[in-house]
Design a protein around this motif. Structure first.
Motif, mmCIF file in Angstrom:
data_model
loop_
_atom_site.group_PDB
_atom_site.id
_atom_site.type_symbol
_atom_site.label_atom_id
_atom_site.label_comp_id
_atom_site.label_asym_id
_atom_site.label_seq_id
_atom_site.Cartn_x
_atom_site.Cartn_y
_atom_site.Cartn_z
ATOM 1 N N LYS A 128 49.817 27.669 42.696
ATOM 2 C CA LYS A 128 49.122 28.340 43.799
ATOM 3 C C LYS A 128 47.645 28.517 43.451
ATOM 4 C CE LYS A 128 53.084 31.170 45.215
ATOM 5 N NZ LYS A 128 53.375 30.584 46.523
ATOM 6 N N ARG A 129 46.802 28.433 44.469
ATOM 7 C CA ARG A 129 45.386 28.748 44.269
ATOM 8 C C ARG A 129 45.185 30.197 44.703
ATOM 9 N NH1 ARG A 129 39.946 25.538 44.797
ATOM 10 N NH2 ARG A 129 38.482 27.262 44.981
ATOM 11 N N ILE A 130 44.920 31.061 43.740
ATOM 12 C CA ILE A 130 44.741 32.489 44.018
ATOM 13 C C ILE A 130 43.307 32.877 43.677
ATOM 14 C CG2 ILE A 130 45.496 34.843 43.463
ATOM 15 C CD1 ILE A 130 48.220 33.694 42.750
ATOM 16 N N THR A 131 42.651 33.555 44.612
ATOM 17 C CA THR A 131 41.268 33.989 44.423
ATOM 18 C C THR A 131 41.173 35.480 44.693
ATOM 19 O OG1 THR A 131 40.498 31.830 45.239
ATOM 20 C CG2 THR A 131 38.866 33.599 45.098
ATOM 21 N N ASN A 144 54.667 35.355 45.424
ATOM 22 C CA ASN A 144 55.989 34.785 45.153
ATOM 23 C C ASN A 144 56.556 33.992 46.326
ATOM 24 O OD1 ASN A 144 56.203 35.841 42.522
ATOM 25 N ND2 ASN A 144 56.837 37.832 43.315
ATOM 26 N N ALA A 145 55.892 34.056 47.478
ATOM 27 C CA ALA A 145 56.388 33.347 48.658
ATOM 28 C C ALA A 145 56.170 31.842 48.478
ATOM 29 C CB ALA A 145 55.691 33.844 49.917
ATOM 30 N N GLU A 146 57.249 31.086 48.580
ATOM 31 C CA GLU A 146 57.173 29.650 48.309
ATOM 32 C C GLU A 146 56.217 28.934 49.254
ATOM 33 O OE1 GLU A 146 60.197 25.793 47.977
ATOM 34 O OE2 GLU A 146 60.987 27.833 48.216
ATOM 35 N N PHE A 203 43.745 33.839 37.900
ATOM 36 C CA PHE A 203 43.233 33.572 39.246
ATOM 37 C C PHE A 203 41.742 33.263 39.162
ATOM 38 C CE2 PHE A 203 43.791 38.147 38.424
ATOM 39 C CZ PHE A 203 42.484 38.553 38.332
ATOM 40 N N ARG A 204 41.212 32.751 40.259
ATOM 41 C CA ARG A 204 39.769 32.549 40.381
ATOM 42 C C ARG A 204 39.127 33.848 40.859
ATOM 43 N NH1 ARG A 204 42.314 27.789 41.746
ATOM 44 N NH2 ARG A 204 41.292 25.834 41.113
ATOM 45 N N GLN A 205 37.817 33.957 40.667
ATOM 46 C CA GLN A 205 37.090 35.131 41.141
ATOM 47 C C GLN A 205 35.865 34.703 41.953
ATOM 48 O OE1 GLN A 205 36.332 38.509 38.580
ATOM 49 N NE2 GLN A 205 37.741 37.719 37.024
ATOM 50 N N GLU A 206 35.568 35.483 42.989
ATOM 51 C CA GLU A 206 34.346 35.301 43.769
ATOM 52 C C GLU A 206 33.748 36.681 44.043
ATOM 53 O OE1 GLU A 206 32.868 32.533 44.504
ATOM 54 O OE2 GLU A 206 34.447 31.096 43.972
ATOM 55 N N ILE A 207 32.449 36.699 44.358
ATOM 56 C CA ILE A 207 31.752 37.961 44.603
ATOM 57 C C ILE A 207 31.877 38.332 46.082
ATOM 58 C CG2 ILE A 207 29.544 39.172 44.514
ATOM 59 C CD1 ILE A 207 30.763 38.539 41.767
ATOM 60 N N LEU A 248 46.243 31.934 48.200
ATOM 61 C CA LEU A 248 46.210 33.372 48.432
ATOM 62 C C LEU A 248 44.841 33.911 48.038
ATOM 63 C CD1 LEU A 248 47.556 36.112 49.067
ATOM 64 C CD2 LEU A 248 48.436 36.122 46.718
ATOM 65 N N ILE A 249 44.233 34.654 48.960
ATOM 66 C CA ILE A 249 42.928 35.275 48.717
ATOM 67 C C ILE A 249 43.115 36.776 48.863
ATOM 68 C CG2 ILE A 249 40.507 35.371 49.428
ATOM 69 C CD1 ILE A 249 41.144 32.629 50.927
ATOM 70 N N VAL A 250 42.790 37.538 47.829
ATOM 71 C CA VAL A 250 43.006 38.983 47.884
ATOM 72 C C VAL A 250 41.685 39.718 47.736
ATOM 73 C CG1 VAL A 250 45.398 38.874 47.092
ATOM 74 C CG2 VAL A 250 43.595 39.105 45.415
ATOM 75 N N VAL A 251 41.527 40.758 48.558
ATOM 76 C CA VAL A 251 40.311 41.581 48.541
ATOM 77 C C VAL A 251 40.748 43.027 48.325
ATOM 78 C CG1 VAL A 251 38.133 42.098 49.694
ATOM 79 C CG2 VAL A 251 39.355 39.983 50.264
ATOM 80 N N PRO A 252 40.953 43.416 47.055
ATOM 81 C CA PRO A 252 41.406 44.772 46.737
ATOM 82 C C PRO A 252 40.234 45.709 46.509
ATOM 83 C CG PRO A 252 41.344 43.482 44.736
ATOM 84 C CD PRO A 252 40.820 42.589 45.848
#
Length: 205
Positions: free
Chosen positions: A166-169, A135-137, A181-185, A142-146
């Motif tokens: 936003k580009r979120i992966t 949500n941050a303007e 969002f996009r996904q990567e391995i 944003l790339i997240v590794v959960p």
């Protein structure tokens, strides 16, 4: 985290989970290729993650731009953790990593380490932090590794209404059911940071 001034590019990591995955890969691949595998190179791993998130090396023209534009090539890496260190990374001690920066062909990486306190859980802090960043303007990428094995549904729901600009992966060890969002391995970036070569794998396949 809400009062932090963010860069355009942010990587959010469940560091305890990533350390566990690095350990599992090390054990499995040492057995498979028959050699000792060193600790993962933290800087190389973060660079690979940024590449997975769509960042690309700066050209000479990019580097000659103004300082205002150079801010866009800064990458903030936020490592959430309960452990004292990442045993399978070098460097891996959070006290050593926190506040550090390094230059890369992609720009400047700025590392922040956030300890999960007793008042919350890793899962809750991760999802809350992810939503703040989504949500941050000022955050454009944003790339997240959960720990996708356990909280993927929460991640998917938490990003459902994220800004489409936003580009979120999301990085996970295997493809997960689709989301906004996009996904990567995740395994590919870890293998690169651990120094595991594709030709080594081809010899045993």
């Amino acid at each position: 985290m809400k009062e932090t001034k963010w860069c355009e590019n942010v990587i959010l990591v469940d560091a305890d989970y990533v350390d566990k995955v690095a350990f599992d890969l090390t054990v499995n691949f040492e057995r498979m290729i028959g050699r000792r595998i060193p600790q993962a190179d933290m800087a190389q791993w973060l660079e690979c993650v940024a590449l997975d998130g769509g960042l690309r090396p700066q050209t000479s023209d990019d580097k000659s731009q103004t300082s205002a534009l150079s801010h866009q090539s800064s990458i903030q890496a936020v490592l959430l953790h309960k452990q004292q260190k990442m045993e399978n990374f070098n460097p891996g001690a959070f006290a050593e990593l926190d506040g550090k920066a390094f230059e890369s062909r992609l720009g400047e990486f700025l590392i922040s380490c956030v300890k999960v306190e007793d008042l919350t859980t890793m899962d809750d802090l991760f999802v809350d932090s992810m939503q703040v960043l989504a949500n941050a303007e000022e955050v454009k990428r944003l790339i997240v590794v959960p720990d996708a094995e356990h909280i993927y549904n929460n991640v998917r729901e938490g990003l459902r209404h994220a800004d489409g600009e936003k580009r979120i992966t999301v990085l996970a060890m295997q493809p997960m059911q689709g989301g906004n969002f996009r996904q990567e391995i995740l395994g590919y970036s870890l293998m690169a940071a651990l120094g595991i070569k594709s030709e080594e794998l081809n010899k045993v396949s």
